[in-house]
Motif scaffolding. Structure first.
Motif, mmCIF file in Angstrom:
data_model
loop_
_atom_site.group_PDB
_atom_site.id
_atom_site.type_symbol
_atom_site.label_atom_id
_atom_site.label_comp_id
_atom_site.label_asym_id
_atom_site.label_seq_id
_atom_site.Cartn_x
_atom_site.Cartn_y
_atom_site.Cartn_z
ATOM 1 N N HIS A 1 -11.586 -12.909 -81.851
ATOM 2 C CA HIS A 1 -12.553 -13.391 -82.836
ATOM 3 C C HIS A 1 -11.778 -14.203 -83.883
ATOM 4 O O HIS A 1 -11.790 -13.876 -85.072
ATOM 5 C CB HIS A 1 -13.280 -12.229 -83.496
ATOM 6 N N THR A 2 -11.113 -15.244 -83.447
ATOM 7 C CA THR A 2 -10.177 -15.946 -84.324
ATOM 8 C C THR A 2 -10.866 -16.630 -85.497
ATOM 9 O O THR A 2 -10.355 -16.611 -86.624
ATOM 10 C CB THR A 2 -9.375 -16.980 -83.516
ATOM 11 N N LEU A 3 -12.005 -17.254 -85.272
ATOM 12 C CA LEU A 3 -12.697 -17.955 -86.353
ATOM 13 C C LEU A 3 -13.070 -16.990 -87.477
ATOM 14 O O LEU A 3 -12.856 -17.280 -88.661
ATOM 15 C CB LEU A 3 -13.943 -18.656 -85.815
ATOM 16 N N GLN B 1 -3.291 -19.549 -87.897
ATOM 17 C CA GLN B 1 -3.728 -20.945 -87.930
ATOM 18 C C GLN B 1 -3.077 -21.790 -86.845
ATOM 19 O O GLN B 1 -3.550 -22.892 -86.556
ATOM 20 C CB GLN B 1 -3.427 -21.551 -89.300
ATOM 21 N N ALA B 2 -1.991 -21.307 -86.263
ATOM 22 C CA ALA B 2 -1.320 -22.053 -85.196
ATOM 23 C C ALA B 2 -2.171 -22.001 -83.925
ATOM 24 O O ALA B 2 -2.833 -21.000 -83.643
ATOM 25 C CB ALA B 2 0.064 -21.486 -84.937
ATOM 26 N N ARG B 3 -2.149 -23.095 -83.157
ATOM 27 C CA ARG B 3 -2.927 -23.180 -81.916
ATOM 28 C C ARG B 3 -1.965 -23.274 -80.729
ATOM 29 O O ARG B 3 -1.031 -24.078 -80.737
ATOM 30 C CB ARG B 3 -3.841 -24.411 -81.935
ATOM 31 N N TYR B 4 -2.227 -22.453 -79.699
ATOM 32 C CA TYR B 4 -1.312 -22.388 -78.570
ATOM 33 C C TYR B 4 -2.017 -22.745 -77.271
ATOM 34 O O TYR B 4 -3.182 -22.382 -77.055
ATOM 35 C CB TYR B 4 -0.698 -20.991 -78.474
ATOM 36 N N VAL B 5 -1.293 -23.446 -76.415
ATOM 37 C CA VAL B 5 -1.824 -23.875 -75.120
ATOM 38 C C VAL B 5 -0.731 -23.710 -74.072
ATOM 39 O O VAL B 5 0.440 -23.469 -74.391
ATOM 40 C CB VAL B 5 -2.285 -25.351 -75.159
ATOM 41 N N GLY C 1 -8.736 -16.712 -77.463
ATOM 42 C CA GLY C 1 -8.877 -16.704 -78.912
ATOM 43 C C GLY C 1 -8.851 -18.073 -79.544
ATOM 44 O O GLY C 1 -9.085 -18.203 -80.749
ATOM 45 N N SER C 2 -8.558 -19.105 -78.770
ATOM 46 C CA SER C 2 -8.475 -20.459 -79.332
ATOM 47 C C SER C 2 -9.816 -20.892 -79.922
ATOM 48 O O SER C 2 -10.843 -20.843 -79.236
ATOM 49 C CB SER C 2 -8.062 -21.468 -78.254
ATOM 50 N N LEU D 1 -13.982 -29.392 -74.168
ATOM 51 C CA LEU D 1 -13.566 -28.586 -75.314
ATOM 52 C C LEU D 1 -12.468 -29.298 -76.082
ATOM 53 O O LEU D 1 -11.632 -29.989 -75.509
ATOM 54 C CB LEU D 1 -13.042 -27.210 -74.856
ATOM 55 N N ARG D 2 -12.490 -29.149 -77.375
ATOM 56 C CA ARG D 2 -11.422 -29.667 -78.233
ATOM 57 C C ARG D 2 -10.980 -28.544 -79.169
ATOM 58 O O ARG D 2 -11.799 -27.783 -79.681
ATOM 59 C CB ARG D 2 -11.913 -30.861 -79.066
ATOM 60 N N ILE D 3 -9.690 -28.453 -79.401
ATOM 61 C CA ILE D 3 -9.148 -27.449 -80.303
ATOM 62 C C ILE D 3 -9.637 -27.723 -81.725
ATOM 63 O O ILE D 3 -9.649 -28.869 -82.175
ATOM 64 C CB ILE D 3 -7.614 -27.472 -80.272
ATOM 65 N N VAL D 4 -10.018 -26.667 -82.415
ATOM 66 C CA VAL D 4 -10.348 -26.767 -83.844
ATOM 67 C C VAL D 4 -9.083 -26.412 -84.625
ATOM 68 O O VAL D 4 -8.663 -25.260 -84.653
ATOM 69 C CB VAL D 4 -11.500 -25.828 -84.227
ATOM 70 N N PHE D 5 -8.462 -27.410 -85.226
ATOM 71 C CA PHE D 5 -7.238 -27.184 -85.989
ATOM 72 C C PHE D 5 -7.523 -26.714 -87.410
ATOM 73 O O PHE D 5 -6.740 -25.979 -87.993
ATOM 74 C CB PHE D 5 -6.390 -28.464 -86.047
ATOM 75 N N ASP D 6 -8.632 -27.157 -87.977
ATOM 76 C CA ASP D 6 -8.965 -26.850 -89.365
ATOM 77 C C ASP D 6 -10.342 -26.191 -89.405
ATOM 78 O O ASP D 6 -11.363 -26.849 -89.220
ATOM 79 C CB ASP D 6 -8.965 -28.129 -90.196
ATOM 80 N N VAL D 7 -10.358 -24.878 -89.616
ATOM 81 C CA VAL D 7 -11.624 -24.141 -89.611
ATOM 82 C C VAL D 7 -12.543 -24.605 -90.736
ATOM 83 O O VAL D 7 -13.763 -24.633 -90.592
ATOM 84 C CB VAL D 7 -11.350 -22.627 -89.716
#
Length: 438
Positions: free
Chosen positions: A279-281, A316-320, A374-375, A424-430
């Motif tokens: 539930h990252t957001l 806040q870091a995004r991993y792929v 979780g991304s 899908l696109r990564i959300v870097f800034d919530v």
């Protein structure tokens, strides 16, 4: 939960500035024994520094004053918290200072006021909260405290002591259970489960006003059962999340309120449980709220503020991954979202130290990246479900047969959807989901 090795706050420096003095004896520098000025509360600037022994003597003196005036009651000591809370900023002491003050309090109460059973149990409880079940010395002391609490409970039952109500009884059993859980051996886990179940049953008997506490204990019991079985299934994470959410709601609404340092600490635990359950957001939004409150109330140098900021940075870091079995940190999109800049490889555990000098930064086609569980992601380019374009959610699973991600959307009443990677696109800034997500 943030472990000591993970925390940024080992801690923010509380080194007294030049000219700082003990607010009690007014002397600068160390005391006669060489012990330095200390401060681990929410005071700022030059205020709040004191010698440990001055704080202990102050708390002893004030307690004796209450006793001489006939005002030494369980309620009074719960409100005053003379050994546990800074008299100036009214926030609970932290870290080593809390450890030493609870130690001094227990010694003082056992010597001077052991007959005050309710207060004595409260003192034992606060001391066991300060102990680390991973340290042998603390384990030995904790065992002694558990035995004292059980013996005192039996004595109060036998004598019909009116201070022994269901809430006190349930709290004692809960604290004994949690202490055994922290030690973590199978024998201790079995013991923890037994005491937590007794505590839950007593709390349930209190009625609806304590339902959140009962839910939290139920989650703790589920965690014990998961550890005993060696399980790390999502159900365990969800049960932990339910327990932490109930505990946070209880602290916010009925116990301490949002400005108390303990509420922030419980909120950090909830954010960790949210993150572990993908539930990252929600975890990020909660941490941003907690960080803002902690900076405003406790100051940027407070260890809880630093812990919260540290955890927020990690989450806040995004991993792929890119199909080679290695993890990378995603930095941003380029070329209208057709490529993604990544850096790595990085450790799978986000709290492990990184050797940035050995990492490389390069660009890969967006179609080649795989999102970690979780991304936070945004849906785009959907044709049959175009109404969902722009919605954001968390990746909670992968469907290998259809090569789609299972995304739980934030929008009210929106059901989880299975979406192709390219949609899908990564959300870097919530705070601004569309930033760098297209």
């Amino acid at each position: 939960m943030i472990t000591k090795s993970q925390s940024a706050a080992e801690a923010p420096s509380c080194t007294p500035p030049d000219g700082a003095s003990c607010w009690l004896c007014l002397e600068e520098g160390p005391d006669d024994s060489g012990a330095p000025l200390v401060r681990d509360c929410s005071c700022r600037g030059h205020s709040g520094f004191a010698h440990l022994q001055c704080l202990v003597q102050y708390a002893k003196s004030k307690t004796k004053d209450f006793a001489e005036r006939g005002e030494l009651t369980l309620s009074t000591m719960f409100v005053e918290k003379l050994f546990e809370r800074c008299p100036n900023c009214k926030q609970e002491f932290q870290g080593d200072l809390y450890y030493e003050m609870t130690k001094a309090q227990l010694s003082f109460v056992e010597k001077e006021f052991k007959g005050a059973n309710g207060w004595y149990i409260g003192t034992l409880t606060r001391r066991i909260h300060a102990l680390d079940g991973g340290k042998e010395e603390d384990r030995i002391e904790g065992e002694e405290i558990c035995a004292k609490m059980l013996s005192l409970i039996d004595e109060m039952k036998k004598n019909g002591d009116p201070q022994l109500d269901a809430f006190m009884l349930a709290s004692v059993y809960h604290d004994i259970g949690r202490f055994n859980y922290d030690i973590g051996t199978n024998q201790r886990l079995e013991r923890a489960k037994r005491y937590l179940e007794i505590s839950r049953d007593v709390f349930v008997s209190l009625g609806g006003c304590d339902s959140d506490i009962a839910v939290a204990i139920e989650g703790n019991i589920a965690n014990v059962e998961a550890r005993l079985s060696g399980s790390n299934l999502p159900t365990k994470k969800e049960s932990d999340l339910s327990a932490q959410r109930a505990r946070y709601n209880c602290m916010m609404l009925r116990v301490t309120g949002q400005n108390d340092v303990r509420t922030t600490q419980v909120g950090v635990h909830l954010a960790t449980a949210l993150f572990e359950a993908c539930h990252t957001l929600e975890a990020l939004r909660l941490l941003e709220k907690l960080a803002g409150t902690s900076r405003r109330v406790h100051g940027s140098d407070h260890r809880v503020t630093a812990d919260t900021a540290f955890l927020l940075k990690q989450f806040q870091a995004r991993y792929v991954s890119i199909g080679n079995g290695l993890n990378y940190q995603a930095l941003r999109y380029e070329n209208d979202g057709k490529s993604c800049v990544i850096q790595g490889p990085v450790p799978r555990n986000i709290f492990e130290p990184r050797n940035v000098d050995d990492e490389k930064t390069f660009s890969v086609p967006t179609a080649n990246i795989y999102f970690s569980l979780g991304s936070p992601v945004m849906l785009h380019g959907l044709k049959k479900a175009a109404h969902l374009n722009g919605e954001i959610g968390d990746v909670r699973g992968h469907c290998e047969l259809t090569d789609r991600c299972v995304v739980h959307l934030e929008g009210k009443d929106l059901k989880p959807v299975k979406v192709k990677h390219e949609n899908l696109r990564i959300v870097f800034d919530v705070a601004d989901p569309k930033k760098e997500s297209s």
